[in-house]
Scaffold this motif. Structure first.
Motif, mmCIF file in Angstrom:
data_model
loop_
_atom_site.group_PDB
_atom_site.id
_atom_site.type_symbol
_atom_site.label_atom_id
_atom_site.label_comp_id
_atom_site.label_asym_id
_atom_site.label_seq_id
_atom_site.Cartn_x
_atom_site.Cartn_y
_atom_site.Cartn_z
ATOM 1 N N SER A 57 38.170 -2.086 29.031
ATOM 2 C CA SER A 57 39.404 -2.859 28.898
ATOM 3 C C SER A 57 40.489 -2.021 28.221
ATOM 4 C CB SER A 57 39.129 -4.104 28.051
ATOM 5 O OG SER A 57 40.317 -4.639 27.518
ATOM 6 N N ASP A 58 41.734 -2.186 28.683
ATOM 7 C CA ASP A 58 42.839 -1.423 28.108
ATOM 8 C C ASP A 58 43.067 -1.770 26.641
ATOM 9 O OD1 ASP A 58 46.183 -0.498 28.938
ATOM 10 O OD2 ASP A 58 44.359 0.637 29.354
ATOM 11 N N ILE A 59 42.754 -3.019 26.261
ATOM 12 C CA ILE A 59 42.907 -3.415 24.855
ATOM 13 C C ILE A 59 41.948 -2.618 23.972
ATOM 14 C CG2 ILE A 59 42.591 -5.320 23.225
ATOM 15 C CD1 ILE A 59 43.475 -7.210 25.495
ATOM 16 N N LEU A 60 40.692 -2.527 24.391
ATOM 17 C CA LEU A 60 39.712 -1.755 23.627
ATOM 18 C C LEU A 60 40.022 -0.262 23.687
ATOM 19 C CD1 LEU A 60 36.376 -3.606 24.501
ATOM 20 C CD2 LEU A 60 37.844 -3.878 22.505
ATOM 21 N N SER A 61 40.599 0.180 24.795
ATOM 22 C CA SER A 61 41.007 1.585 24.907
ATOM 23 C C SER A 61 42.073 1.915 23.862
ATOM 24 C CB SER A 61 41.561 1.873 26.307
ATOM 25 O OG SER A 61 40.554 1.830 27.280
ATOM 26 N N VAL A 84 37.170 12.901 31.901
ATOM 27 C CA VAL A 84 36.735 11.813 31.017
ATOM 28 C C VAL A 84 36.950 10.474 31.717
ATOM 29 C CG1 VAL A 84 37.085 10.641 28.803
ATOM 30 C CG2 VAL A 84 37.362 13.135 28.964
ATOM 31 N N LEU A 85 35.940 9.613 31.682
ATOM 32 C CA LEU A 85 36.033 8.258 32.207
ATOM 33 C C LEU A 85 35.643 7.272 31.104
ATOM 34 C CD1 LEU A 85 34.295 8.746 35.681
ATOM 35 C CD2 LEU A 85 36.736 8.333 35.297
ATOM 36 N N PRO A 86 36.596 6.531 30.536
ATOM 37 C CA PRO A 86 36.235 5.494 29.563
ATOM 38 C C PRO A 86 35.345 4.443 30.224
ATOM 39 C CG PRO A 86 38.576 5.988 29.431
ATOM 40 C CD PRO A 86 38.069 6.663 30.678
ATOM 41 N N THR A 87 34.336 3.991 29.507
ATOM 42 C CA THR A 87 33.395 3.001 30.038
ATOM 43 C C THR A 87 33.263 1.820 29.081
ATOM 44 O OG1 THR A 87 31.539 4.170 29.021
ATOM 45 C CG2 THR A 87 32.058 4.731 31.309
ATOM 46 N N GLY A 88 32.675 0.750 29.574
ATOM 47 C CA GLY A 88 32.538 -0.455 28.772
ATOM 48 C C GLY A 88 31.637 -0.312 27.559
ATOM 49 N N SER A 89 30.782 0.700 27.557
ATOM 50 C CA SER A 89 29.866 0.948 26.440
ATOM 51 C C SER A 89 29.227 2.323 26.614
ATOM 52 C CB SER A 89 28.775 -0.127 26.378
ATOM 53 O OG SER A 89 27.976 -0.070 27.550
ATOM 54 N N GLY A 90 28.503 2.774 25.600
ATOM 55 C CA GLY A 90 27.722 3.999 25.750
ATOM 56 C C GLY A 90 26.603 3.794 26.752
ATOM 57 N N THR A 126 46.899 -5.047 28.429
ATOM 58 C CA THR A 126 46.243 -6.204 29.026
ATOM 59 C C THR A 126 44.741 -5.982 28.970
ATOM 60 O OG1 THR A 126 46.090 -5.353 31.286
ATOM 61 C CG2 THR A 126 48.175 -6.354 30.639
ATOM 62 N N GLY A 127 43.985 -6.994 29.402
ATOM 63 C CA GLY A 127 42.537 -6.849 29.406
ATOM 64 C C GLY A 127 42.036 -5.974 30.542
ATOM 65 N N ILE A 128 42.931 -5.646 31.497
ATOM 66 C CA ILE A 128 42.539 -4.826 32.642
ATOM 67 C C ILE A 128 42.290 -3.395 32.189
ATOM 68 C CG2 ILE A 128 43.289 -3.969 34.898
ATOM 69 C CD1 ILE A 128 45.099 -6.464 35.070
ATOM 70 N N GLY A 129 41.363 -2.729 32.835
ATOM 71 C CA GLY A 129 41.075 -1.339 32.494
ATOM 72 C C GLY A 129 41.889 -0.348 33.303
ATOM 73 N N ASP A 130 41.824 0.914 32.894
ATOM 74 C CA ASP A 130 42.480 2.020 33.601
ATOM 75 C C ASP A 130 43.998 1.887 33.672
ATOM 76 O OD1 ASP A 130 40.222 3.445 33.897
ATOM 77 O OD2 ASP A 130 39.987 3.140 36.042
ATOM 78 N N LEU A 131 44.600 1.315 32.642
ATOM 79 C CA LEU A 131 46.049 1.301 32.551
ATOM 80 C C LEU A 131 46.484 2.360 31.529
ATOM 81 C CD1 LEU A 131 46.835 -2.513 32.773
ATOM 82 C CD2 LEU A 131 46.879 -0.802 34.587
ATOM 83 N N PHE A 147 46.739 2.727 28.226
ATOM 84 C CA PHE A 147 45.929 3.099 27.062
ATOM 85 C C PHE A 147 44.620 3.782 27.475
ATOM 86 C CE2 PHE A 147 48.460 -0.312 24.927
ATOM 87 C CZ PHE A 147 49.052 0.507 23.980
ATOM 88 N N SER A 148 44.041 3.325 28.579
ATOM 89 C CA SER A 148 42.818 3.967 29.078
ATOM 90 C C SER A 148 43.099 5.416 29.469
ATOM 91 C CB SER A 148 42.276 3.192 30.283
ATOM 92 O OG SER A 148 41.920 1.881 29.926
ATOM 93 N N GLU A 149 44.226 5.618 30.120
ATOM 94 C CA GLU A 149 44.618 6.974 30.525
ATOM 95 C C GLU A 149 44.881 7.856 29.312
ATOM 96 O OE1 GLU A 149 48.125 9.195 33.160
ATOM 97 O OE2 GLU A 149 47.930 7.008 33.212
ATOM 98 N N ALA A 150 45.571 7.285 28.325
ATOM 99 C CA ALA A 150 45.855 8.045 27.101
ATOM 100 C C ALA A 150 44.567 8.379 26.348
ATOM 101 C CB ALA A 150 46.804 7.247 26.205
ATOM 102 N N LEU A 151 43.624 7.440 26.330
ATOM 103 C CA LEU A 151 42.338 7.670 25.675
ATOM 104 C C LEU A 151 41.590 8.813 26.345
ATOM 105 C CD1 LEU A 151 40.027 6.900 23.728
ATOM 106 C CD2 LEU A 151 39.303 5.182 25.419
ATOM 107 N N ALA A 152 41.542 8.799 27.673
ATOM 108 C CA ALA A 152 40.857 9.858 28.418
ATOM 109 C C ALA A 152 41.471 11.218 28.111
ATOM 110 C CB ALA A 152 40.917 9.565 29.910
ATOM 111 N N LYS A 153 42.786 11.274 28.064
ATOM 112 C CA LYS A 153 43.481 12.544 27.776
ATOM 113 C C LYS A 153 43.187 13.021 26.356
ATOM 114 C CE LYS A 153 47.326 12.051 31.047
ATOM 115 N NZ LYS A 153 48.794 11.841 31.200
ATOM 116 N N GLU A 154 43.157 12.091 25.420
ATOM 117 C CA GLU A 154 42.903 12.457 24.021
ATOM 118 C C GLU A 154 41.481 12.971 23.833
ATOM 119 O OE1 GLU A 154 44.211 13.005 20.077
ATOM 120 O OE2 GLU A 154 45.321 12.492 21.879
#
Length: 359
Positions: free
Chosen positions: A212-216, A27-33, A3-8, A10-17
């Motif tokens: 966003s989880d989609i971008l994650s 690691v905290l995924p963010t909307g941009s650098g 979904t478009g919501i963050g911290d779901l 894919f976001s969690e998987a991205l942080a782990k990777e």
């Protein structure tokens, strides 16, 4: 998921990777650098503080400092690698200095050993703007994980891209705990989502900086290919260094300092002032000629393709059997690519397959 919501998921998987790839604790995924830089500065800066940063950098660095109420203090760069010169850093330190913000321009490492020494002697934080540096290293350590905080970008121009996106990383647990509150609008929602509390509430002033989880999901697949992406860039850089060596008396090629393992985000060359405008003009003319060629080629093949589609209506019935066997169709296309490498033939095959599928 997705979904478009963050911290779901894919976001969690991205942080782990990212944590695994960079060998970093948090690691905290963010909307941009840029968002990662703003988060870093919001942690400990306030009015009256100063931050030393390179005079050669992007506006996001200075903006992040100013938004936190602090003052950016620009220091000159080492002309050989375009990164902060440790000697110049020492000249700019005052009683108000709170941090040093380094920028690993083009994926080339700053002199981190010396910078960390200066920071330690003066009790300063070190923020690494590693927007260019994902996959690069210094003395065996991943850039972005050497200072107190690292900030990465997944902008569309970066080695790993999700359109927009970034990441905030640190090995300091206390920094992480405060950062995840600021990042999530000043609430302790992140710990609530982990099941650590029954409800979440507002804790302090914060911002909305999650990804966003989609971008994650997009960034995650890119991060998985980080080694391959970096390897290809290093191969390309080696080729360019070799081929451009004959021009080394006229242009200044990139210099890799001892201990640096760059990711070659940018292959930066320096042109003497006397031939700078002439070089830019020549490159622009070359670019325009390539663009014109590509445009003409596109219209030619588009016209041929249209004609073939119309003509294909008469032979489409013969290909109905192929269209009902997708695997066979792909085998035909694969054979064409491997054995003929002929753009026109490939267009013919694709056009006929499309007509067969429609009929």
């Amino acid at each position: 998921q997705g979904t478009g919501i963050g911290d779901l998921a894919f976001s969690e998987a991205l942080a782990k990777e990212i944590s695994k790839k960079l060998d970093v604790s948090y690691v905290l995924p963010t909307g941009s650098g840029t968002a990662a830089l703003e988060l870093a500065c919001a942690l400990f800066l306030k009015r009256g503080h100063e931050v030393i940063l390179p005079s050669f950098t992007f506006s996001s660095c200075a903006n992040a400092i100013l938004l936190a109420g602090a003052k950016p203090v620009f220091a000159d760069v080492d002309i050989n690698i375009y990164n902060l010169d440790p000697v110049e850093i020492e000249k700019k330190i005052t009683k108000k200095t709170k941090a040093i913000m380094v920028v690993h321009y083009a994926g080339m490492a700053c002199a981190m050993d010396k910078i960390l020494e200066i920071a330690s002697q003066n009790n300063l934080y070190v923020i690494e703007d590693a927007a260019h540096a994902l996959g690069a290293a210094y003395n065996g350590k991943n850039l972005g994980t050497i200072g107190n905080i690292g900030c990465f970008s997944f902008h569309g121009t970066k080695n790993v891209a999700s359109g927009e996106g970034g990441a905030f990383v640190t090995n300091d647990k206390e920094i992480f705990k405060t950062a995840e509150i600021i990042r999530e609008k000043g609430t302790n929602r992140s710990s609530f989502m982990r099941g650590e509390r029954k409800k979440y509430s507002w804790v302090k002033v914060g911002r909305s900086l999650i990804l966003s989880d989609i971008l994650s999901a997009i960034a995650l697949e890119q991060i998985k290919k980080l080694e391959k992406i970096t390897s290809l860039r290093r191969k390309n850089a080696d080729y360019l260094l070799k081929k451009l060596q004959k021009l080394s008396s006229k242009i200044i090629l990139p210099k890799v300092t001892e201990g640096t393992d760059p990711n070659w985000h940018i292959f930066a060359i320096r042109i003497p002032r006397l031939i700078r405008e002439k070089t830019i003009k020549g490159l622009k003319e070359f670019e325009d000629s390539i663009a014109k060629y590509n445009k003409n080629t596109f219209f030619i093949f588009a016209a041929i393709g249209f004609i073939l589609i119309i003509a294909g209506l008469y032979v489409a019935p013969l290909l109905v059997q192929i269209s009902t066997l997708p695997a066979g169709a792909f085998l035909v296309i694969e054979a064409a690519v491997k054995n003929f490498n002929d753009k026109l033939l490939i267009i013919i095959i694709f056009s006929l397959l499309i007509i067969a599928a429609v009929v």
